[in-house]
Design a protein around this motif. Structure first.
Motif, short mmCIF file in Angstrom:
data_model
loop_
_atom_site.label_atom_id
_atom_site.label_comp_id
_atom_site.label_asym_id
_atom_site.label_seq_id
_atom_site.Cartn_x
_atom_site.Cartn_y
_atom_site.Cartn_z
N VAL A 1 0.83 -1.21 0.00
CA VAL A 1 0.00 0.00 0.00
C VAL A 1 0.86 1.26 0.00
N ALA A 2 0.73 2.04 -1.08
CA ALA A 2 1.42 3.34 -1.18
C ALA A 2 0.77 4.31 -0.21
N ARG A 3 1.58 4.87 0.72
CA ARG A 3 0.98 5.82 1.67
C ARG A 3 2.04 6.74 2.26
N ASP A 4 1.60 7.70 3.03
CA ASP A 4 2.49 8.77 3.50
C ASP A 4 3.64 8.24 4.35
N THR A 5 3.43 7.14 5.05
CA THR A 5 4.51 6.62 5.90
C THR A 5 5.67 6.03 5.09
N ASP A 6 5.55 6.02 3.75
CA ASP A 6 6.65 5.56 2.91
C ASP A 6 7.80 6.57 2.89
N PHE A 7 7.56 7.76 3.44
CA PHE A 7 8.50 8.85 3.25
C PHE A 7 9.03 9.37 4.58
N GLY A 8 10.35 9.37 4.72
CA GLY A 8 11.00 9.84 5.94
C GLY A 8 11.13 11.34 5.97
N SER A 9 11.00 12.00 4.84
CA SER A 9 10.96 13.46 4.78
C SER A 9 9.89 13.84 3.76
N ARG A 10 9.54 15.09 3.72
CA ARG A 10 8.45 15.49 2.83
C ARG A 10 8.79 16.77 2.07
N ALA A 11 8.63 16.73 0.75
CA ALA A 11 8.71 17.96 -0.04
C ALA A 11 7.54 18.87 0.33
N ASN A 12 6.38 18.26 0.56
CA ASN A 12 5.20 19.00 0.99
C ASN A 12 4.51 18.23 2.11
N PRO A 13 4.72 18.67 3.36
CA PRO A 13 4.17 17.91 4.48
C PRO A 13 2.64 18.01 4.58
N ASP A 14 2.04 18.96 3.87
CA ASP A 14 0.60 19.21 4.05
C ASP A 14 -0.29 18.51 3.03
N TYR A 15 0.32 18.03 1.96
CA TYR A 15 -0.49 17.48 0.88
C TYR A 15 0.35 16.44 0.16
N LEU A 16 -0.13 15.21 0.14
CA LEU A 16 0.65 14.11 -0.43
C LEU A 16 0.42 13.95 -1.93
N VAL A 17 1.45 14.27 -2.71
CA VAL A 17 1.48 13.82 -4.10
C VAL A 17 2.51 12.70 -4.13
N TYR A 18 2.04 11.47 -4.27
CA TYR A 18 2.91 10.32 -4.04
C TYR A 18 4.16 10.35 -4.92
N ALA A 19 3.97 10.61 -6.22
CA ALA A 19 5.11 10.59 -7.15
C ALA A 19 6.13 11.67 -6.80
N LEU A 20 5.64 12.82 -6.39
CA LEU A 20 6.52 13.93 -6.03
C LEU A 20 7.36 13.57 -4.80
N GLU A 21 6.74 12.93 -3.84
CA GLU A 21 7.48 12.54 -2.63
C GLU A 21 8.43 11.38 -2.92
N GLN A 22 8.08 10.52 -3.88
CA GLN A 22 9.04 9.49 -4.29
C GLN A 22 10.32 10.15 -4.78
N ARG A 23 10.15 11.14 -5.66
CA ARG A 23 11.29 11.83 -6.23
C ARG A 23 12.13 12.50 -5.14
N HIS A 24 11.42 13.22 -4.26
CA HIS A 24 12.10 13.94 -3.18
C HIS A 24 12.83 12.97 -2.25
N ASN A 25 12.16 11.91 -1.85
CA ASN A 25 12.74 10.99 -0.86
C ASN A 25 13.83 10.10 -1.46
N GLN A 26 13.71 9.79 -2.73
CA GLN A 26 14.78 9.03 -3.39
C GLN A 26 16.06 9.86 -3.37
N LYS A 27 15.94 11.15 -3.73
CA LYS A 27 17.11 12.04 -3.72
C LYS A 27 17.67 12.23 -2.32
#
Lengths: 234, 234
Positions: A47-73
């Motif tokens: 299940v793709a969800r917010d807890t997949d990310f240890g940091s957030r490009a946008n903590p207030d609104y989850l765009v999953y693909a955007l956070e993938q990019r941010h967290n991968q980097k």
């Protein structure tokens, strides 16, 4: 080749698992190196969800693909995802081994794709199809299916199997730039005799012996589309 | 109609959630009764596995569909599945509301299908397509997608959207006998202005007001195939 075998069947004694074992037994002898992700054994969370990310490009609104990019980097993808991304980037060939559920992958495998095919690395912007982020790699699906061979084809009751599998073959594996080999299919598996199953394993051994030589499926090239992705007039 | 709305988006503030809210706000005014399964909110488990079954037809070897049939009859399906099966059987129209991930459903929704579309009730043997177990019901998908409208069509870069969605529209919803209405699509959602989004909501209100009158998609009838599922010669 370096091969990542992703297996997704809930029954360890299944014929699907026998195909996995066959691949594990044979591939090294053909000069390949193999790693395995057995998703049920790993109890993989799909299940793709917010807890997949240890940091957030946008903590207030989850765009999953955007956070993938941010967290991968940032190196802050959840550990179970990061481990699978490493394996995916390591491999030359991705081998998906699964039973067809609803003309598609079991959810545990669909979620492996949702979470592991991270934006930015695998695709992004105009980096898809033959310009995808994983261009240079290959992919193959090895599937068990309840239906019979004659139920698939141009005039058959379910139409072409490759059309039913299109979101995976073209919309996922080719989308990220992989060369997609034709699926290896074991038909009517719950209903066939042990002899027929033995025949499938024999066919599979032949397939595994010639992995390097198999012609990939043909899909459109982005060269045929302009920068706004309209078809080019010829 | 009695409508079951199944929603699957990880961000409660998403435009996809706004489409869900719009449906919840409007449908009762058109004389419909609505129940909701918000899969992320429910923390729905999408993984089909042996623990789904309180009893076993075969305790030594898991054939998932067979145990679905056995446990549905015995009343021993896991409670989270049984509750969703009840809702599915209750509804006249199933409304799937989701963001397109990899030209398909998010895994949490794919697994809702895997676990809730139980064999024996929804399909089995020659009970599929227009003879499916849920014949008489309707289904509609309401989707948000990153791609643009011109990227889908006969000559477009991704081909026809309905072909990309075929395992769901034909291979799942029509497979169990439902009449499948054309998808409602909100295009390019992460990138469009609030004005465009407002336009989508307006279009959606019009769609919701006319649910009873929408012509379903055309799919093959089993009447065109013989009892072994070979095409009948005409």
């Amino acid at each position: 080749m370096k091969i990542l075998l992703v297996h997704a069947h809930p029954e360890p004694q299944s014929f699907c698992a026998a195909l996995k074992s066959e691949a594990l037994a044979r591939l090294p002898g053909h000069g390949h190196e193999v790693r395995v992700s057995d998703l049920y054994e790993m109890n993989f969370d799909p299940v793709a969800r917010d807890t997949d990310f240890g940091s957030r490009a946008n903590p207030d609104y989850l765009v999953y693909a955007l956070e993938q990019r941010h967290n991968q980097k940032a190196g802050t993808l959840k550990a179970d995802i990061a481990a699978e991304v490493d394996k995916l980037l390591w491999c030359d060939l991705l081998l998906l081994n699964f039973p067809v559920f609803w003309f598609s992958m079991p959810a545990i495998l669909k979620g492996w794709i949702d979470r592991v095919f991270v934006s930015g690395v695998c695709y992004g912007g105009l980096r898809f199809y033959d310009r995808g982020g994983l261009a240079g790699k290959k992919a193959m699906t090895t599937i068990t299916i309840g239906g019979q061979r004659h139920m698939f084809g141009p005039d058959a009751v379910h139409g072409e199997l490759e059309t039913m599998l299109r979101p995976l073959l073209r919309g996922t594996l080719y989308y990220v730039g992989m060369e997609v080999l034709p699926p290896f299919v074991a038909w009517h598996v719950p209903y066939v005799s042990n002899e027929v199953r033995a025949g499938y394993l024999e066919d599979y051994r032949a397939r595994l012996a010639t992995l390097d030589d198999i012609e990939p499926l043909a899909f459109p090239s982005l060269d045929d589309f302009d920068e706004k992705l309209h078809p080019r007039r010829r």
